[in-house]
Scaffold this active site. Sequence first.
Site, PDB file in Angstrom:
ATOM      1  N   PHE A  40      -3.400   2.272  12.666  1.00 57.15           N
ATOM      2  CA  PHE A  40      -4.319   3.158  11.956  1.00 57.15           C
ATOM      3  C   PHE A  40      -4.346   4.518  12.640  1.00 57.15           C
ATOM      4  O   PHE A  40      -4.497   4.604  13.858  1.00 57.15           O
ATOM      5  CB  PHE A  40      -5.736   2.583  11.924  1.00 57.15           C
ATOM      6  CG  PHE A  40      -6.701   3.442  11.170  1.00 57.15           C
ATOM      7  CD1 PHE A  40      -6.684   3.473   9.787  1.00 57.15           C
ATOM      8  CD2 PHE A  40      -7.596   4.253  11.846  1.00 57.15           C
ATOM      9  CE1 PHE A  40      -7.554   4.281   9.077  1.00 57.15           C
ATOM     10  CE2 PHE A  40      -8.481   5.067  11.151  1.00 57.15           C
ATOM     11  CZ  PHE A  40      -8.460   5.075   9.768  1.00 57.15           C
ATOM     12  N   VAL A  41      -4.185   5.551  11.830  1.00 54.43           N
ATOM     13  CA  VAL A  41      -4.335   6.926  12.291  1.00 54.43           C
ATOM     14  C   VAL A  41      -5.418   7.552  11.417  1.00 54.43           C
ATOM     15  O   VAL A  41      -5.378   7.423  10.182  1.00 54.43           O
ATOM     16  CB  VAL A  41      -3.009   7.714  12.191  1.00 54.43           C
ATOM     17  CG1 VAL A  41      -3.214   9.176  12.568  1.00 54.43           C
ATOM     18  CG2 VAL A  41      -1.939   7.075  13.077  1.00 54.43           C
ATOM     19  N   TYR A  99       7.667   3.411   7.103  1.00 52.63           N
ATOM     20  CA  TYR A  99       8.325   2.406   7.938  1.00 52.63           C
ATOM     21  C   TYR A  99       9.831   2.390   7.708  1.00 52.63           C
ATOM     22  O   TYR A  99      10.611   2.236   8.644  1.00 52.63           O
ATOM     23  CB  TYR A  99       7.728   1.019   7.680  1.00 52.63           C
ATOM     24  CG  TYR A  99       6.261   0.921   8.028  1.00 52.63           C
ATOM     25  CD1 TYR A  99       5.746   1.515   9.171  1.00 52.63           C
ATOM     26  CD2 TYR A  99       5.382   0.217   7.215  1.00 52.63           C
ATOM     27  CE1 TYR A  99       4.401   1.428   9.495  1.00 52.63           C
ATOM     28  CE2 TYR A  99       4.033   0.112   7.533  1.00 52.63           C
ATOM     29  CZ  TYR A  99       3.552   0.714   8.672  1.00 52.63           C
ATOM     30  OH  TYR A  99       2.228   0.622   8.991  1.00 52.63           O
TER      31      TYR A  99
END
Length: 144
Positions: free
Chosen positions: A60-61, A105
């Site tokens: 998580f950012v 990703y």
Amino acid sequence: MSNQPTISHAVREGEPPSGSGYAKVLLIRTPSDEVAGMGLYFNNYSTWWAAPGVYLEDLFVLPEHRNKGYGKLLIGALAKEVKRIGGKRLEWCCLKWNKPSLDFYKMLGAEQMEDWVTLRADGEALDRLAGSADKVAKVQVDGK
């Protein structure tokens, strides 16, 4: 104060950086020392490779810190952790509908595992499974 982001393990006071619990957390901080995001992970083991690995449970950012390379730095730090422990793989799951994350990703070089299906037992199903083991044999975990 550095002009680079930093990555460090989040640990409780007195706990070693490697942690003694199930999950470990990497925090990424901005150059001004704000927490920008985190990666929650744990170690696993591959019988296919006969080697340990890392399973990323959550990445998580914070929205205000996205598109600054922090996610890539966290994934890179986890890959480095895999290499440090003599591991062979870094793996994680992503929801099928999360196209932005899947694209991210893929850009990092990750491949979707088309032949594998994630399975889960929780709630009543988990309770039934745990109870069924006792009906067949006396099950001990850590001598208990």
